[in-house]
Enzyme design. Structure first.
Site, PDB file in Angstrom:
ATOM      1  N   ASP A  90      38.985   0.913  10.709  1.00  0.00           N
ATOM      2  CA  ASP A  90      37.924   0.571   9.774  1.00  0.00           C
ATOM      3  C   ASP A  90      37.577  -0.910   9.777  1.00  0.00           C
ATOM      4  O   ASP A  90      37.108  -1.452   8.787  1.00  0.00           O
ATOM      5  CB  ASP A  90      38.344   0.977   8.357  1.00  0.00           C
ATOM      6  N   GLU A 110      41.941   7.173  14.818  1.00  0.00           N
ATOM      7  CA  GLU A 110      42.213   7.229  13.381  1.00  0.00           C
ATOM      8  C   GLU A 110      40.919   7.518  12.611  1.00  0.00           C
ATOM      9  O   GLU A 110      40.548   6.829  11.666  1.00  0.00           O
ATOM     10  CB  GLU A 110      42.860   5.934  12.887  1.00  0.00           C
ATOM     11  N   GLU A 136      35.914  -1.243   4.023  1.00  0.00           N
ATOM     12  CA  GLU A 136      36.485  -0.357   5.037  1.00  0.00           C
ATOM     13  C   GLU A 136      35.984   1.082   4.956  1.00  0.00           C
ATOM     14  O   GLU A 136      35.766   1.725   5.994  1.00  0.00           O
ATOM     15  CB  GLU A 136      38.014  -0.383   4.934  1.00  0.00           C
ATOM     16  N   HIS A 172      48.035  -7.627   0.907  1.00  0.00           N
ATOM     17  CA  HIS A 172      47.089  -8.451   1.663  1.00  0.00           C
ATOM     18  C   HIS A 172      45.629  -8.090   1.419  1.00  0.00           C
ATOM     19  O   HIS A 172      44.739  -8.860   1.777  1.00  0.00           O
ATOM     20  CB  HIS A 172      47.371  -8.331   3.157  1.00  0.00           C
ATOM     21  N   ARG A 219      41.927  -7.614   0.124  1.00  0.00           N
ATOM     22  CA  ARG A 219      41.098  -8.546  -0.635  1.00  0.00           C
ATOM     23  C   ARG A 219      40.973  -8.131  -2.096  1.00  0.00           C
ATOM     24  O   ARG A 219      40.967  -8.974  -2.998  1.00  0.00           O
ATOM     25  CB  ARG A 219      39.709  -8.656   0.018  1.00  0.00           C
ATOM     26  N   HIS A 230      50.755 -12.978   3.067  1.00  0.00           N
ATOM     27  CA  HIS A 230      49.499 -13.120   3.799  1.00  0.00           C
ATOM     28  C   HIS A 230      49.200 -14.606   4.018  1.00  0.00           C
ATOM     29  O   HIS A 230      49.436 -15.430   3.134  1.00  0.00           O
ATOM     30  CB  HIS A 230      48.376 -12.454   2.985  1.00  0.00           C
TER      31      HIS A 230
END
Length: 383
Positions: free
Chosen positions: A96, A118, A132, A213, A215, A246
């Protein structure tokens, strides 16, 4: 015939690596690994444990703003050039990412078959995960072959009108990757992990691995997660927490400000993939918002608390390998306590994302797409 494998981030590289190894042994197909440059240095690092090279790097302009529009506007011309030069029989994009979307678009415009590794993961909420969820759906509209990791992912694609013959249920290649690395049983390269592993063994303590990690986790959601970690450490005197942070400065500063100096909390740089696999193997519990870790941890029977409100990887939840807890401080700490006390147990029915043969099944699907005879089977495979 060349099959272009496109990656720009470490998770893409890890999940493409087993496919590259399988293609390298094929009599008619050859992997051609391209690094988009989305995360400089990370793809090369991820491929090293698998003994794989990067065959080409995209020539993209330096990024100034960090926006998705800037990234795509730089990737598309570079992808157009390398696709024309290499003329692959197909391109494989993973998951993604923005790299995957740009690669799918550039190949589609040139009439090159797009293979989506995937494929079919869905939350059906374009805002979560963002961007995503939208990226996956857009790639699905133009892919010629969908390599779905689970029957549920395949069913989601069929619901959207994707013809059954263009879908292959393969399992997830990350299971192939994690099994291959675990079998090598490499000692920890990260000094902090190596020291922590010795300390845990000597004191009879337990490890809790934490990663965050995404956002949407930054800021206040991460603050709630960090408060839960403090509670877990305070309430369980035999627990050591390992938190590979991160590299984003804002995330690192927030984690360090909240947990730096906290007894039994170790903050490190992001772990190399073999070290991450090692940490997953020895951990008693994992707290994460990572999609890949939700797929990797069940291989070792390690329970996972998913630090997200929704997940496109429902199979681990439904199989009893993981629990969706969001970033609610109390819910995280309470669920962790139940697992650490032994009141809540993961199932041991195996990994719902496969058993390590996803790359071989993906190659078989590629052969059918490209009208190739199946590769000769080895004696071991024929038994």
């Amino acid at each position: 015939m060349d099959v272009m494998l496109l990656a720009g981030t470490r998770p893409e590289a890890v999940k493409l690596a087993p496919l590259a190894l399988a293609l390298a042994d094929h009599p008619h197909l050859r992997p051609f690994f391209v690094h988009s440059g989305q995360h400089p240095g990370m793809v090369e690092q991820a491929l090293i444990p698998f003994g794989l090279p990067v065959d080409a790097w995209l020539d993209t302009p330096p990024r100034a703003t960090g926006t998705q529009a800037e990234l795509v506007s730089g990737l598309l011309p570079a992808l157009d050039e390398v696709l024309r030069r290499v003329a692959p029989a197909a391109i494989v994009v993973q998951g993604d990412t923005t790299t995957g979307l740009a690669g799918a678009l550039a190949a589609f415009w040139q009439g090159i078959p797009v293979v989506h590794l995937e494929a079919g993961l869905r939350t059906h909420d374009l805002a979560a995960p963002f961007p995503e969820e939208g990226t996956r759906q857009m790639i699905s509209r133009i892919a010629a072959l969908h390599l779905a990791p689970t029957p549920g992912a395949a069913a989601a694609l069929r619901t959207e009108g994707v013809p059954r013959q263009r879908i292959a249920v393969t399992g997830n290649t990350v299971v192939d990757a994690v099994i291959a690395i675990a079998e090598r049983d490499l000692p920890a390269r990260d000094t902090a992990l190596a020291l922590l592993e010795m300390e845990i063994a000597e004191a009879g303590e337990r490890l809790v691995l934490v990663t965050s990690h995404r956002r949407e986790s930054w800021g206040e959601p991460l603050s709630r997660t960090l408060a839960a970690i403090e509670l877990i450490v305070a309430e369980h005197s035999d627990v050591q927490v390992l938190f590979p942070v991160h590299p984003n400065p804002a995330v690192r500063d927030q984690v360090t400000a909240a947990l730096g100096g906290t007894p039994r909390v170790t903050i490190t740089e992001p772990l190399e993939y073999p070290d991450l696999v090692r940490a997953l193997r020895i951990a008693e519990l994992v707290l994460t918002d990572s999609g890949g870790i939700q797929e990797e941890a069940p291989t070792f029977g390690t329970p996972v608390l998913v630090l997200r409100d929704v997940t496109e990887r429902r199979e681990a939840i439904e199989a009893g390998c993981a629990w969706l807890v969001g970033t609610d401080t109390g819910l995280i700490a309470d669920t962790a306590a139940k697992i650490l006390r032994g009141d809540l147990h993961p199932t041991h029915a195996g990994n719902p994302y496969g058993n390590g043969n996803a790359a071989a099944l993906s190659v078989a699907a590629l052969e059918e797409l490209l009208n190739l005879a199946p590769a000769p089977r080895t004696a071991a495979e024929s038994r």
